[in-house]
Design an enzyme around this catalytic site. Sequence first.
Site, PDB file in Angstrom:
ATOM      1  N   ASP A   1       0.820  -1.223   0.000  1.00 33.39           N
ATOM      2  CA  ASP A   1       0.000   0.000   0.000  1.00 33.39           C
ATOM      3  C   ASP A   1       0.850   1.267   0.000  1.00 33.39           C
ATOM      4  O   ASP A   1       0.350   2.356   0.262  1.00 33.39           O
ATOM      5  CB  ASP A   1      -0.959   0.003   1.190  1.00 33.39           C
ATOM      6  N   GLN A   2       2.159   1.087  -0.267  1.00 36.67           N
ATOM      7  CA  GLN A   2       3.132   2.190  -0.395  1.00 36.67           C
ATOM      8  C   GLN A   2       3.536   2.805   0.936  1.00 36.67           C
ATOM      9  O   GLN A   2       4.176   3.856   0.958  1.00 36.67           O
ATOM     10  CB  GLN A   2       2.613   3.274  -1.343  1.00 36.67           C
TER      11      GLN A   2
ATOM     12  N   ARG B   1       9.995  26.629  -2.137  1.00 34.71           N
ATOM     13  CA  ARG B   1       9.352  27.731  -2.851  1.00 34.71           C
ATOM     14  C   ARG B   1       8.073  28.189  -2.164  1.00 34.71           C
ATOM     15  O   ARG B   1       7.534  29.248  -2.490  1.00 34.71           O
ATOM     16  CB  ARG B   1       9.070  27.321  -4.301  1.00 34.71           C
ATOM     17  N   GLN B   2       7.592  27.410  -1.191  1.00 33.00           N
ATOM     18  CA  GLN B   2       6.424  27.811  -0.410  1.00 33.00           C
ATOM     19  C   GLN B   2       6.902  28.374   0.938  1.00 33.00           C
ATOM     20  O   GLN B   2       6.623  27.836   1.997  1.00 33.00           O
ATOM     21  CB  GLN B   2       5.487  26.627  -0.205  1.00 33.00           C
TER      22      GLN B   2
ATOM     23  N   ASP C   1      15.714  37.046 -12.798  1.00 30.81           N
ATOM     24  CA  ASP C   1      14.646  37.866 -12.225  1.00 30.81           C
ATOM     25  C   ASP C   1      15.229  38.737 -11.123  1.00 30.81           C
ATOM     26  O   ASP C   1      16.361  38.533 -10.680  1.00 30.81           O
ATOM     27  CB  ASP C   1      13.489  37.004 -11.684  1.00 30.81           C
TER      28      ASP C   1
ATOM     29  N   LYS D   1      11.250  40.199 -15.485  1.00 29.51           N
ATOM     30  CA  LYS D   1      10.118  39.492 -16.093  1.00 29.51           C
ATOM     31  C   LYS D   1       8.815  39.931 -15.433  1.00 29.51           C
ATOM     32  O   LYS D   1       8.766  40.204 -14.227  1.00 29.51           O
ATOM     33  CB  LYS D   1      10.292  37.973 -15.975  1.00 29.51           C
TER      34      LYS D   1
ATOM     35  N   ASP E   1      12.935  24.298 -13.070  1.00 28.39           N
ATOM     36  CA  ASP E   1      11.880  23.287 -13.025  1.00 28.39           C
ATOM     37  C   ASP E   1      11.469  22.892 -14.448  1.00 28.39           C
ATOM     38  O   ASP E   1      12.016  21.950 -15.019  1.00 28.39           O
ATOM     39  CB  ASP E   1      10.697  23.819 -12.223  1.00 28.39           C
ATOM     40  N   THR E   2      10.569  23.619 -15.058  1.00 26.07           N
ATOM     41  CA  THR E   2      10.146  23.270 -16.420  1.00 26.07           C
ATOM     42  C   THR E   2      10.980  23.970 -17.479  1.00 26.07           C
ATOM     43  O   THR E   2      10.823  23.701 -18.674  1.00 26.07           O
ATOM     44  CB  THR E   2       8.665  23.624 -16.635  1.00 26.07           C
TER      45      THR E   2
ATOM     46  N   THR F   1      10.931  29.719 -18.213  1.00 23.42           N
ATOM     47  CA  THR F   1      11.493  31.043 -17.961  1.00 23.42           C
ATOM     48  C   THR F   1      12.951  31.107 -18.390  1.00 23.42           C
ATOM     49  O   THR F   1      13.399  32.091 -18.983  1.00 23.42           O
ATOM     50  CB  THR F   1      11.365  31.396 -16.464  1.00 23.42           C
TER      51      THR F   1
END
Length: 339
Positions: free
Chosen positions: A46-47, A105-106, A181, A204, A234-235, A238
């Site tokens: 069940d992980q 980042r939070q 940035d 930006k 991340d992706t 930017t």
Amino acid sequence: MPTSSEPKLIAGNANPTLARAIARRMSMHRGVSVGLVDARVERFNDQEIFVEVYENVRGEDMFVIQPTSNPANDNLMELLIMADALRRSSAARITAVIPYFGYARQDRRTKARTPITAKLIANMIVESGIERVLTMDLHAAQIQGFFDIPVDNLYASPVFALDIRNAFRGRMDDLMVVSPDVGGVGRARELAQRIGVPLSIVDKRREKAGEVAEMTVIGEVAGKTCLIVDDICDTAGTLCKAADTLMQAGATEVHAYITHGVLSGPAVERIGNSSMKSLVVTDSIEPAGPVRACPNIRIVPTAPMFAQAILNIWNGTSVSSLFDPKALGPIYEGLYEDA
């Protein structure tokens, strides 16, 4: 006091390659074999995560090597459960070595009714029995204050400075460091001062979260080899757009130095098709197969720095000494000859 004459390392499943590299470097420094404590970290059907430590750790100074990268929740729970297992096994001290600190980042409330998850994670780490944290390039410096235990935050910029002097030997006068940035200016300025080159900024503006509407270059980049410096990619949306903006502003080449290569989703494809000549990341996050295969992504090692930092913590000596290139240079001897 520890019963062993050496610090003891234990690793989860997040980045075993880095953990083994740290153990090898510590063996070189100490002149004796430093291995990873024999343990199993596995999942039930069940992980649920289960940890069993096979060696005696009573009275030992333990270092748990576990970045909280993707999958962040699984790797975080592994770290907490390993710490609990060690605490219940009477380890003298537990230090969490977290090369990449997830949820960083939070770090603040950006709008109403949102969490400060980085503080929640800090509380969970402290409650698990961890007594010290060793990490690298926290996304926000104030996260150190979220903990009620010592936090040693290493910086990638001294390693990047060594790499830049080696990779751009004879071309240093053409370089310009660029912050992608305004929020990253401090990080970029610190590296620019280390290598003695000017600084520029890409300003930006976002229409909405995840979308960059406009980019403006602040500074004269025409004829320069630009080095974009940031802590997380991340992706890569930017980053690639910033590279295009710099090329349109007259830069001759664009390279990027990023501490933590999250590189999720379309990131690797974007980087491969971008105007950047190279992206340099550290191995704080285990590089996936496509990352290693991408011809314009290069990985620099952090094991020498983490190994020395662990030894300094174990010996009770200064960790901040590693911020000095004179101290860090010999640690990387052989990787960057005469850099």
